[in-house]
Design a protein around this motif. Sequence first.
Motif, PDB file in Angstrom:
ATOM      1  N   UNK A 158      -8.037   2.828  -3.339  1.00  0.00           N
ATOM      2  CA  UNK A 158      -6.900   2.914  -2.411  1.00  0.00           C
ATOM      3  C   UNK A 158      -5.925   1.757  -2.611  1.00  0.00           C
ATOM      4  N   UNK A 159      -4.708   2.012  -2.252  1.00  0.00           N
ATOM      5  CA  UNK A 159      -3.631   1.027  -2.387  1.00  0.00           C
ATOM      6  C   UNK A 159      -3.368   0.387  -1.021  1.00  0.00           C
ATOM      7  N   UNK A 160      -4.223  -0.544  -0.630  1.00  0.00           N
ATOM      8  CA  UNK A 160      -4.109  -1.189   0.673  1.00  0.00           C
ATOM      9  C   UNK A 160      -3.032  -2.272   0.649  1.00  0.00           C
ATOM     10  N   UNK A 161      -2.566  -2.626   1.827  1.00  0.00           N
ATOM     11  CA  UNK A 161      -1.632  -3.743   1.955  1.00  0.00           C
ATOM     12  C   UNK A 161      -2.379  -5.039   1.655  1.00  0.00           C
ATOM     13  N   UNK A 162      -1.695  -5.998   1.092  1.00  0.00           N
ATOM     14  CA  UNK A 162      -2.264  -7.304   0.767  1.00  0.00           C
ATOM     15  C   UNK A 162      -3.547  -7.221  -0.055  1.00  0.00           C
TER      16      UNK A 162
END
Length: 183
Positions: A162-166
């Motif tokens: 997944x492309x999570x924030x931070x």
Amino acid sequence: MIIRFVSAEDADELLEIYGQYIDTPVTFEYTLPTREEFQERIRFISSFYPYLVCEDNGKIIGYSYAHRQMERAAYQWNAELSIYLDSACVSRGIGTKLYTYLMDLLAQQGVKTVYGVVTLPNARSEGLHASLGFRLLGIHKNTGYKNGRWHDVAWFEKPLAPYEADPSPIRSIHSFTIYSLYI
């Protein structure tokens, strides 16, 4: 068979495999690197990314590795993959196993997206990428000149995580314990 990490001493066997492709458009190099040049490539790539070999009864029959896809800091979560198999060992599932294990290791490092770059036509490589869930991003037309003609290159992409924030920076392959994989 076993999949294990490469060592610089594997250079001769890897060059033997790579040499099978040097007169084809699979690689855009015109001449086979020297042993010393190849050992330096192995050292550089494997200092941070996985570089794997597949052995069958003590003989290397294929290898795959990853390297940073682009240099700017924002690209650090991407990796470009390469794979080469002894021509006598294609279509036996070895490429699938090498690529799968390579991507598993990259995911553990924190890589989010992997890319495959394939000179066209190359039905086996195109099929490998499709079977592993890569999608075709696009084709660079007439992007490489070799063997007296221009060749197209396809770019394939696959998300690994997944492309999570931070996101955390990716970790070196040497920052965690990994064992050889018997197949």
